[in-house]
Design a protein around this motif. Structure first.
Motif: not given
Length: 594
Positions: A392-396, A401-409, A423-428, A587-590
């Motif tokens: 429930d708390f995993e952002y899919r 695999n790769g990178k995600a540019k996100v907006l963090s409050m 920019v955060l890691e994307v794994k599985d 999620i701003l960019e993958l």
């Protein structure tokens, strides 16, 4: 006393000295907030009402009780002009135990947190509790519930149709916390509540942080009388020049008095008579350590305000702003006998508190045993939501695999969240929180059994290195909010609240580190203020031990669902852009690995 012809006859006779007073206060020095004078005067009280001030020799009978105020100053009971007592995690009974010995005898509140979790039925139980308390609550009907925009989920929705009923209740003294965006966006329920108030000749209490210029003008055209939200003294001055009464807020996490009092000390001393005080949100520990409104009086004096003026800000100014000065705010015949004995107007240490004509507190403690009422099922804290799993708390996302540019409050104070692109890691297929970059997951879960909503986003500023923390007390809707570096710990935290009927919890490495139970609606407790202060300290320390350096980690977290203050928030419907007034995709960019 309830006013009837019979009671009025008794009061008039008592005022004329035909029948003796029940209590007299002798040898004190009166602080007359109506005339800005200090002079020797006695006070006569019949039942709960002041009937004479001055020479009260003719009011003393064989059974009249006397209170010797030799060497003390007589001050009206203090009035908190805007308070969510629920945010202290103290029930009304426990809250009274904390603040009445400090001299606070009245507060203006919407009791909105209780309404959000228990509706009008729960509110009626709180009204019954108030009647047993030495603390008066002048209730304003919330302009609507919830206050969130877009609308989140609560147990009870306050609508314009509800206002048609409750504004006629004897407990109702106005419309509470009318948020600017709902006025300027022409929300039908909000405008309906204001229109109904016009019929009933009730004042409109405002909430307009950072409102200036045309936006403020439009807001004021709806008939808003006062505001408790200004972020600097220039904002205070503009609002007052445009006719508003202003409340200066000094809460446990927003310390605005030093800045906002400059409107009086540097710009125009004449503004002072329309300035009053509020605490909005306070912790039990702060009240026990510093005091309550008595502390605000001392702080204002320290900033250069004359003692008489500071006392007026805590008494008559607030009463006049809320149109309750015929009841409280001064030591005058016909007013309720809420009177403080203080050591001096400069030092302002409250030594004795009289409410409703009875001595209720002395030397910092209640003078009698005050017990909370038995709680019905309406105000119990069952959380009507399903148990969670770590999923429930995993952002899919769509990439493996790769990178995600996100907006963090990014928290910049308890009520300010700014955009931070990370920019955060994307794994599985899962976006990974990153404690090195100070990016955590945050989620709000609907807990009233209405729709099962769950949201998920990213936040910064808490600096947790591991673990999670969660709370079922979270204004404005009091859904469950949880934040963490580990999805598994976030799930454990939420499930612990569900299993235990609400509260606040800190979890690390799969174990509950600290838990503060909140059995009254999942938002408050009947424990003694000292015990809540101790538990507060322990649970905040647990968060600090996980890396958080904020002064009130869980309070900062549970303010995240408030959408009335820019720039970002999160509710059960999703992360919210508080400027655009809609939800957004964090999620701003993958960028997929090749």
């Amino acid at each position: 006393m309830k006013q009837t012809v019979t009671n009025l006859k008794q009061l008039i006779r008592a005022g004329r000295g035909i029948i003796p007073a029940h209590t007299v206060i002798l040898n004190g020095t009166l602080v007359n907030v109506m005339t800005s004078e200090v002079y020797k005067a006695d006070v006569a009280i019949y039942e709960d009402t002041i009937v004479a001030v001055g020479d009260v020799t003719d009011y003393i009978g064989d059974e009249t009780k006397t209170i010797n105020a030799e060497g003390k100053f007589l001050v009206p009971g203090l009035i908190d002009g805007h308070i969510h007592s629920e945010c202290s995690k103290l029930s009304i009974t426990s809250y009274a135990k904390a603040v009445v010995p400090c001299g606070t005898t009245s507060m203006i509140s919407g009791l909105d947190e209780y309404i959000s979790v228990s509706g009008l039925e729960g509110l009626q139980e709180v009204f019954d509790e108030i009647k047993l308390s030495p603390l008066k609550v002048f209730w304003g009907a919330p302009y609507k519930t919830p206050y969130t925009f877009p609308q989140s989920t609560v147990a009870f929705n306050f609508t314009k149709e509800v206002h048609e009923n409750v504004q006629k209740w004897t407990e109702c003294f106005g419309v509470w916390e009318t948020v600017r965006e709902y006025v300027t966006e022409e929300d039908e329920d909000t405008l309906g509540a204001i229109a109904e108030a016009a019929k009933n000749r009730l004042p409109i209490f405002g909430c307009a942080p950072m409102a200036r210029g045309k936006e403020l003008n439009g807001y004021l055209c709806a008939g808003i009388r006062l505001d408790h939200e200004s972020y600097d003294h220039e904002e205070v001055v503009e609002k007052m020049r445009k006719g508003m009464h202003m409340l200066i807020r000094e809460s446990s996490v927003t310390h605005f008095l030093k800045e906002n009092i400059r409107a009086v000390t540097e710009v125009n001393p004449a503004l002072a008579r329309r300035v009053s005080f509020c605490t909005d949100d306070v912790t039990a520990g702060d009240v026990l350590e510093k005091g309550h409104l008595d502390n605000l009086v001392r702080l204002a004096i320290k900033e250069g305000v004359e003692p008489m003026v500071a006392i007026q800000m805590a008494t008559i100014n607030s009463a006049e702003a809320y149109r309750i000065d015929h009841l409280v705010g001064s030591i005058s015949p016909g007013r309720i006998a809420d009177i403080l004995l203080v050591d001096g107007i400069e030092t302002f240490n409250v030594e004795t508190v009289i409410t409703n004509g009875k001595l209720v507190a002395k030397d910092g403690k209640l003078a009698y045993e005050l017990k909370a009422p038995k709680r019905s099922a309406v105000l119990t804290s069952e959380l009507k939501c399903a148990k969670t799993t770590k999923e429930d708390f995993e952002y899919r996302v769509e990439i493996e695999n790769g990178k995600a540019k996100v907006l963090s409050m990014d928290v910049k104070g308890p009520f300010v969240r700014k955009r931070r692109d990370v920019v955060l890691e994307v794994k599985d297929g899962i976006v990974q929180p990153d404690t090195e970059q100070d990016v955590l997951m945050v989620s709000v879960l609907e807990r009233f059994g209405r729709n099962g909503n769950k949201s998920l986003a990213f936040c910064s500023g808490w600096k947790l290195k591991k673990g999670a923390m969660a709370s079922s007390a979270a204004p404005d809707d009091n859904n469950i909010i949880v934040m963490g570096a580990s999805a598994e710990d976030m799930s454990i935290a939420v499930n612990h609240l569900i299993e235990n009927g609400g509260g606040q919890v800190v979890v690390a490495d799969g174990e509950v580190i600290e838990f503060l139970p909140l059995p009254v609606g999942g938002i408050a407790s009947d424990l003694e203020p000292e015990e809540i202060a101790r538990l507060d300290k322990m649970i905040n320390k647990a968060a600090n031990d996980l890396g958080c350096d904020l002064p009130e980690p869980l309070m900062y977290m549970f303010f995240l669902p408030i959408t009335a203050i820019p720039d970002y928030a999160i509710t059960d419907v999703g992360p919210v852009d508080c400027i655009a007034l809609n939800t957004f995709n964090p999620i701003l960019e993958l960028i997929e690995n090749k």
